[in-house]
Design an enzyme around this catalytic site. Structure first.
Site, PDB file in Angstrom:
ATOM      1  N   LYS A 186      -1.424 -14.585  -6.738  1.00 25.69           N
ATOM      2  CA  LYS A 186      -2.133 -14.087  -7.926  1.00 25.69           C
ATOM      3  C   LYS A 186      -1.038 -13.985  -8.778  1.00 25.69           C
ATOM      4  O   LYS A 186      -0.082 -13.372  -8.470  1.00 25.69           O
ATOM      5  CB  LYS A 186      -3.128 -12.813  -7.436  1.00 25.69           C
ATOM      6  CG  LYS A 186      -3.601 -11.864  -8.388  1.00 25.69           C
ATOM      7  CD  LYS A 186      -4.598 -10.903  -7.678  1.00 25.69           C
ATOM      8  CE  LYS A 186      -5.069 -10.077  -8.636  1.00 25.69           C
ATOM      9  NZ  LYS A 186      -5.590  -8.886  -8.161  1.00 25.69           N
ATOM     10  N   CYS A 217      -4.645  -9.809   2.657  1.00 37.03           N
ATOM     11  CA  CYS A 217      -6.053  -8.890   2.942  1.00 37.03           C
ATOM     12  C   CYS A 217      -7.171  -9.652   3.405  1.00 37.03           C
ATOM     13  O   CYS A 217      -7.629  -9.674   4.573  1.00 37.03           O
ATOM     14  CB  CYS A 217      -6.609  -7.929   1.936  1.00 37.03           C
ATOM     15  SG  CYS A 217      -5.432  -6.456   1.746  1.00 37.03           S
ATOM     16  N   GLU A 232      -3.669  -6.188  -5.606  1.00 39.03           N
ATOM     17  CA  GLU A 232      -2.294  -6.399  -5.954  1.00 39.03           C
ATOM     18  C   GLU A 232      -2.325  -6.912  -7.456  1.00 39.03           C
ATOM     19  O   GLU A 232      -3.099  -7.605  -7.693  1.00 39.03           O
ATOM     20  CB  GLU A 232      -1.672  -7.473  -5.371  1.00 39.03           C
ATOM     21  CG  GLU A 232      -1.523  -6.927  -3.614  1.00 39.03           C
ATOM     22  CD  GLU A 232      -0.653  -7.978  -2.798  1.00 39.03           C
ATOM     23  OE1 GLU A 232      -0.184  -8.892  -3.291  1.00 39.03           O
ATOM     24  OE2 GLU A 232      -0.951  -7.933  -1.533  1.00 39.03           O
ATOM     25  N   VAL A 239       0.812  -1.083   0.074  1.00 41.84           N
ATOM     26  CA  VAL A 239       0.048  -0.094   0.007  1.00 41.84           C
ATOM     27  C   VAL A 239       0.821   1.453   0.007  1.00 41.84           C
ATOM     28  O   VAL A 239       0.729   2.150  -0.608  1.00 41.84           O
ATOM     29  CB  VAL A 239      -0.907  -0.008   1.161  1.00 41.84           C
ATOM     30  CG1 VAL A 239      -1.824   1.264   1.334  1.00 41.84           C
ATOM     31  CG2 VAL A 239      -1.963  -0.904   1.094  1.00 41.84           C
ATOM     32  N   TYR A 285     -15.170 -11.255  -8.362  1.00 37.92           N
ATOM     33  CA  TYR A 285     -14.762 -12.510  -7.366  1.00 37.92           C
ATOM     34  C   TYR A 285     -16.001 -13.556  -7.610  1.00 37.92           C
ATOM     35  O   TYR A 285     -15.694 -14.738  -6.887  1.00 37.92           O
ATOM     36  CB  TYR A 285     -14.879 -11.696  -5.949  1.00 37.92           C
ATOM     37  CG  TYR A 285     -13.647 -11.168  -5.605  1.00 37.92           C
ATOM     38  CD1 TYR A 285     -12.434 -11.617  -5.221  1.00 37.92           C
ATOM     39  CD2 TYR A 285     -13.879  -9.796  -5.769  1.00 37.92           C
ATOM     40  CE1 TYR A 285     -11.461 -10.526  -4.942  1.00 37.92           C
ATOM     41  CE2 TYR A 285     -12.891  -8.731  -5.269  1.00 37.92           C
ATOM     42  CZ  TYR A 285     -11.631  -9.414  -4.786  1.00 37.92           C
ATOM     43  OH  TYR A 285     -10.750  -8.554  -4.582  1.00 37.92           O
ATOM     44  N   GLY A 308      -6.454 -16.025  -1.110  1.00 41.68           N
ATOM     45  CA  GLY A 308      -5.171 -15.756  -0.445  1.00 41.68           C
ATOM     46  C   GLY A 308      -4.677 -14.318  -0.311  1.00 41.68           C
ATOM     47  O   GLY A 308      -5.716 -13.251  -0.459  1.00 41.68           O
TER      48      GLY A 308
END
Length: 436
Positions: free
Chosen positions: A324, A268, A161, A11, A257, A265
Site C-alpha cells: 500500500k 492483517c 497503515e 500498532v 474496499y 496484503g
C-alpha cells in the site's frame, strides 16, 4: 494516565505517539534496542505519515520514552497494552509465542507490584486467547487473580497503515472486551474524548469483532476483484459496475474496499483470513467463502502476471513494492509475490518504491528486507525516471500519486499495467487494467 506499551511495531508505535500526544505518560517497551533507540531519538521505527512528529512531541513534553526494562515499565504505569505480533503458523493458526512471552514478563513484574494494574490485549488474537492463554499465564506468573488483583481487557485496533493516526483520532468505534467492569471503566476513560461510540462487550466478543471486521474487508476486496474479472471478460469495465453497487449506502455499507483491483496484503488481512479459516476447520464448521479467499487472492496475483506475460516483452518496471502507498510494510505484499514470479520466469525486472528504499537503510523493516527478500530488494532503484525509461512494460503497483500520470498516457510507447485504478474511463492504447 500512565501507560506502558509492549511491542513497538505498527500498532504499538502509533498508539504510543497518539496517546502521548493526548496527554498520557507513555512508556514504550520492546526487546529491540534499535526500536527503543529510535523512539528515544524521536525517530519513527516505521514509515507512517505524521508519526515522527507525534513521537518528537512526546519526547519534548516528557510524556514519551522507550525502555527494555519490563519490570520498571509495569511498576511505573497503571495499564499495559500488549501490541506484539501474532504471525501465522504454516497451518494458518496463530503463533502466540510473542504474546505468551510478554504475558510471562508482565506477570512476573506484577508479582511484586502493590495495587491494581490492568493488562490490555491490543494484538489481534482469536476468540478464547485472552481467557485461555493470557489470563492463566498472568495468574500463574504473578500469583494474583484476574478481576480482583489485576484487570484484564481486550481492545482491538482498527488502524489502517498509511492512515493510522487519522484512524486513531477519528475511529468508527472503540471496542472494549472486559473481563471485569473496572477494567472496562479504565479503558473507557482513556477513549472518552474521542468522538466515537464506546462499545463494551465480553472479551470473546471483542476478539471475534476484530476478526469479523478484517475477514469482511478481505471478502470485499476479493468479491470486487472477481466481479471485475468476470466483467472484463464480458467487455465491461468492472469499476463502473462496482461504482453503482457502492452507491447503496443502506445495504452495501462502506465502499472503501469495494473496488476491483489487485490482491490484498499486509500484516492483517492474509493472516486473519487464515486464522479464522483454521478455527472453522478445527470446529468442523463449513466456511467455503472464507476458505476460498486466499486462493482467490493468489489467483489475482497470477492474473497480473499473465497480463505481463501476454505482452512478449522482457524489460519490466514495477512501481511500488509495499502492499500500500504511504507505508514500507512488505509483509505478505502481493507485489513481492508478483516480483518473485517475474524474477523466476527470467524477466529483466527493476523496482521503484521510495518508502521501501528508505526502509532498506533505516527503520524496523531493514532486517526483514535483508533476511527475507534480498533477491527482490537488490532490484530496487531509487532513480524513478531511469526505472521507467528503461522498461518496455510498466506495472503500477500501489497508489503512489507519482504514478498517476503514467496511466494517463505519459508513456504511449510502453505497455502499462494498472493494478490500482489510475486509468481514466477511456484508456489509451497500450494500457491495461487488471479488472478493466
Amino acid at each position: 494516565m500512565r501507560i506502558s506499551i509492549f511491542g513497538l511495531g505498527y500498532v504499538g508505535a502509533v498508539c504510543a505517539g497518539c496517546l502521548s500526544a493526548r496527554g498520557h505518560d507513555v512508556v514504550g517497551v520492546d526487546v529491540s534496542t534499535t526500536k527503543i533507540d529510535l523512539i528515544n531519538q524521536g525517530k519513527s521505527p516505521i514509515v507512517e505519515p505524521g508519526l515522527e512528529e507525534l513521537l518528537q512531541k512526546g519526547l519534548a513534553t516528557g510524556r514519551l520514552r522507550g525502555t527494555t526494562d519490563v519490570a520498571a515499565a509495569v511498576r511505573d504505569t497503571d495499564v499495559s497494552f500488549i501490541c506484539v505480533g501474532t504471525p501465522s503458523k504454516k497451518n494458518g493458526d496463530l503463533e502466540l509465542d510473542y504474546i505468551e512471552g510478554v504475558c510471562r514478563e508482565i506477570g512476573f513484574a506484577l508479582r511484586d507490584k502493590p495495587g491494581r494494574h490492568t493488562v490490555v490485549v491490543r494484538s489481534t488474537v482469536l476468540p478464547g486467547t485472552a481467557n485461555n492463554v493470557v489470563l492463566p499465564i498472568l495468574e500463574d506468573c504473578s500469583g494474583k487473580k484476574a478481576g480482583k488483583d489485576f484487570g484484564l481487557a481486550v481492545n482491538p485496533e482498527f488502524l489502517r497503515e498509511s492512515t493510522a493516526i487519522k484512524d486513531y483520532d477519528f475511529p468508527p468505534m472503540t471496542v472494549i472486551g472486559e473481563y471485569d467492569a473496572a477494567s472496562g471503566d479504565l479503558l473507557s476513560s482513556i477513549y472518552e474524548e474521542l468522538d466515537a461510540p464506546i462499545i463494551r462487550k465480553p472479551i470473546e466478543v471483542a476478539e471475534m469483532i476484530k476478526y469479523t471486521c478484517n475477514v469482511w474487508h478481505a471478502a470485499k476486496v476479493t468479491f470486487a476483484n472477481e466481479i471485475g474479472n468476470i466483467a472484463k471478460a464480458c467487455g465491461v469495465d468492472g469499476r463502473e459496475v462496482m461504482d453503482v453497487i457502492c452507491q447503496d449506502h443502506k445495504l452495501n455499507l462502506s465502499k472503501y474496499y469495494m473496488k476491483p483491483g489487485f490482491a490484498f496484503g499486509g500484516s492483517c488481512l492474509p493472516k486473519d483470513v487464515r486464522a479464522l479459516s483454521y478455527r472453522a476447520g478445527s470446529l468442523d464448521v463449513e466456511a467455503p467463502l472464507i476458505g476460498s479467499l486466499m486462493r482467490s487472492n493468489v489467483n489475482q496475483v497470477q492474473n497480473a502476471f499473465d497480463i505481463v506475460a501476454g505482452f512478449d516483452k522482457r524489460k519490466v518496471a514495477l512501481l511500488g513494492l509495499s502492499f500500500k502507498a504511504g507505508t514500507d510494510d512488505l509483509r505478505e505484499s502481493p507485489l513481492v509475490e508478483l516480483a518473485e514470479m517475474l524474477i523466476g520466469k527470467g524477466y529483466d525486472l527493476s523496482i521503484y518504491d521510495s518508502n521501501v528504499e528508505y526502509a532498506r537503510v533505516h527503520g524496523a523493516n531493514k532486517e526483514y528486507i535483508e533476511s527475507k527478500i534480498p533477491h527482490v530488494s537488490s532490484l530496487l532503484n531509487s532513480d524513478f525516471d531511469a526505472v521507467v525509461d528503461n522498461a518496455d512494460v510498466i506495472i503500477l503497483g500501489n497508489g503512489d500519486k507519482r504514478f498517476a500520470d503514467i496511466a494517463k498516457g505519459a508513456h504511449p510507447d510502453k505497455q502499462v499495467v494498472d493494478l490500482i485504478g489510475f486509468m481514466p474511463g477511456v484508456t489509451h492504447e497500450g494500457a491495461t487494467g487488471i479488472c478493466w
